[in-house]
Design an enzyme around this catalytic site. Structure first.
Site, PDB file in Angstrom:
ATOM      1  N   ALA A  66     -83.661 -71.194  26.317  1.00 57.36           N
ATOM      2  CA  ALA A  66     -84.336 -70.179  27.113  1.00 57.36           C
ATOM      3  C   ALA A  66     -85.624 -69.762  26.395  1.00 57.36           C
ATOM      4  O   ALA A  66     -85.785 -69.979  25.191  1.00 57.36           O
ATOM      5  CB  ALA A  66     -83.422 -68.974  27.308  1.00 57.36           C
ATOM      6  N   GLY A 112     -79.598 -72.456  26.953  1.00 59.86           N
ATOM      7  CA  GLY A 112     -79.631 -72.502  28.408  1.00 59.86           C
ATOM      8  C   GLY A 112     -79.779 -73.903  28.957  1.00 59.86           C
ATOM      9  O   GLY A 112     -79.361 -74.181  30.080  1.00 59.86           O
ATOM     10  N   GLU A 115     -76.326 -75.239  28.981  1.00 58.73           N
ATOM     11  CA  GLU A 115     -75.613 -74.513  30.031  1.00 58.73           C
ATOM     12  C   GLU A 115     -75.984 -75.044  31.417  1.00 58.73           C
ATOM     13  O   GLU A 115     -75.119 -75.148  32.298  1.00 58.73           O
ATOM     14  CB  GLU A 115     -75.900 -73.017  29.912  1.00 58.73           C
ATOM     15  N   GLU A 135     -77.039 -69.781  20.142  1.00 57.94           N
ATOM     16  CA  GLU A 135     -77.354 -68.378  20.396  1.00 57.94           C
ATOM     17  C   GLU A 135     -76.929 -67.421  19.289  1.00 57.94           C
ATOM     18  O   GLU A 135     -77.614 -66.427  19.014  1.00 57.94           O
ATOM     19  CB  GLU A 135     -76.731 -67.940  21.731  1.00 57.94           C
TER      20      GLU A 135
END
Length: 260
Positions: A66, A112, A115, A135
């Site tokens: 991200a 992300g 994900e 993360e």
């Protein structure tokens, strides 16, 4: 439709959606998430599209994570809203599409990015792919479904280790773990994934959508996957695809499915 950070092209029933922020290693920011939502929605509603492939531009990254600069100063409530809206708009949205979604993972798929790949219905990786959820090294946890989908795919223990260590695994280890279905040379990634898409397109779109819903139901709290399977199985009997498929089998010919 024109996008700033996404490319979308349809060819012979396959829509390829490419995250196109190479200078940022295709990192997901809010604009890109919205554009991806729009591109996936448009492809799913397009009668011509039978399979969706999602990949990243360039040779370095599928999605490197991200865009941290967007949320580094967020409050508790803003952080919760970011995760909730992102899951609804993109990650859960992709996982529950009726159109099959294959992630062609080229290069880094981190945070992300992994994900998003896990939200796809299955994954093919290039031999230079690296995957991880880093993360916790930033003082946060995966917020776009990573803590839920990774254990479903690789098991609780391996997911715990990967998330707690913030480590990366290579493509072959991801294959061993069951995180990806295939590993191929990077130059062959889209061609190989397209070959799988071609096999999928020989079959009934109605039945494939029903299978996706039934499989997903088995992983949802409060849902009974067996009950969902019974319902979806029964519903198939009311489709034109079922009539075509059974008649083609009985008459020893190839079926021509219409997705109705």
């Amino acid at each position: 439709m024109s996008y700033n950070n996404v490319l979308s092209a349809t060819n012979e029933g396959v829509t390829t959606i490419t995250i196109n922020r190479p200078s940022k290693l295709n990192a997901l920011n809010s604009e890109t998430i919205q554009e991806l939502h729009t591109a996936f929605k448009k492809a799913d509603e397009d009668k011509v599209t039978k399979v969706i492939i999602v990949t990243g531009s360039g040779e370095k990254a599928f999605v490197a994570g991200a865009d941290i600069s967007e949320f580094a100063d967020f409050s508790v409530s803003e952080g919760g809203k970011l995760a909730a809206e992102g899951q609804a708009k993109l990650f859960d949205f992709v996982a529950n599409l009726d159109t099959p979604v294959i992630a062609a993972v080229n290069g880094f798929a981190l945070g992300g990015g992994l994900e998003l790949a896990m939200a796809a219905h299955f994954r093919v990786a290039s031999d230079n792919a690296k995957m991880g959820l880093p993360e916790v090294s930033l003082g946060v946890i995966p917020g776009y479904g990573g803590t839920q989908r990774l254990p479903q795919l690789v098991g609780k223990g391996r997911a715990m280790e990967l998330i707690m260590t913030a480590g990366m695994i290579d493509a072959n280890q991801a294959l061993q773990y069951g995180l990806v279905n295939h590993v191929v040379a990077q130059e062959n990634l889209l061609e190989f994934t397209g070959g799988i898409a071609a096999k999928i397109m020989r079959n009934s779109p109605m039945a494939i959508a029903a299978a996706i819903r039934a499989i997903n139901a088995g992983f949802e709290d409060g849902e009974n996957g067996f009950d969902a399977e019974v319902m979806e199985f029964g519903n198939c009997f009311g489709t034109a695809d079922f009539q075509e498929g059974t008649q083609a089998f009985l008459n020893k010919r190839k079926p021509v499915f219409t997705g109705k």
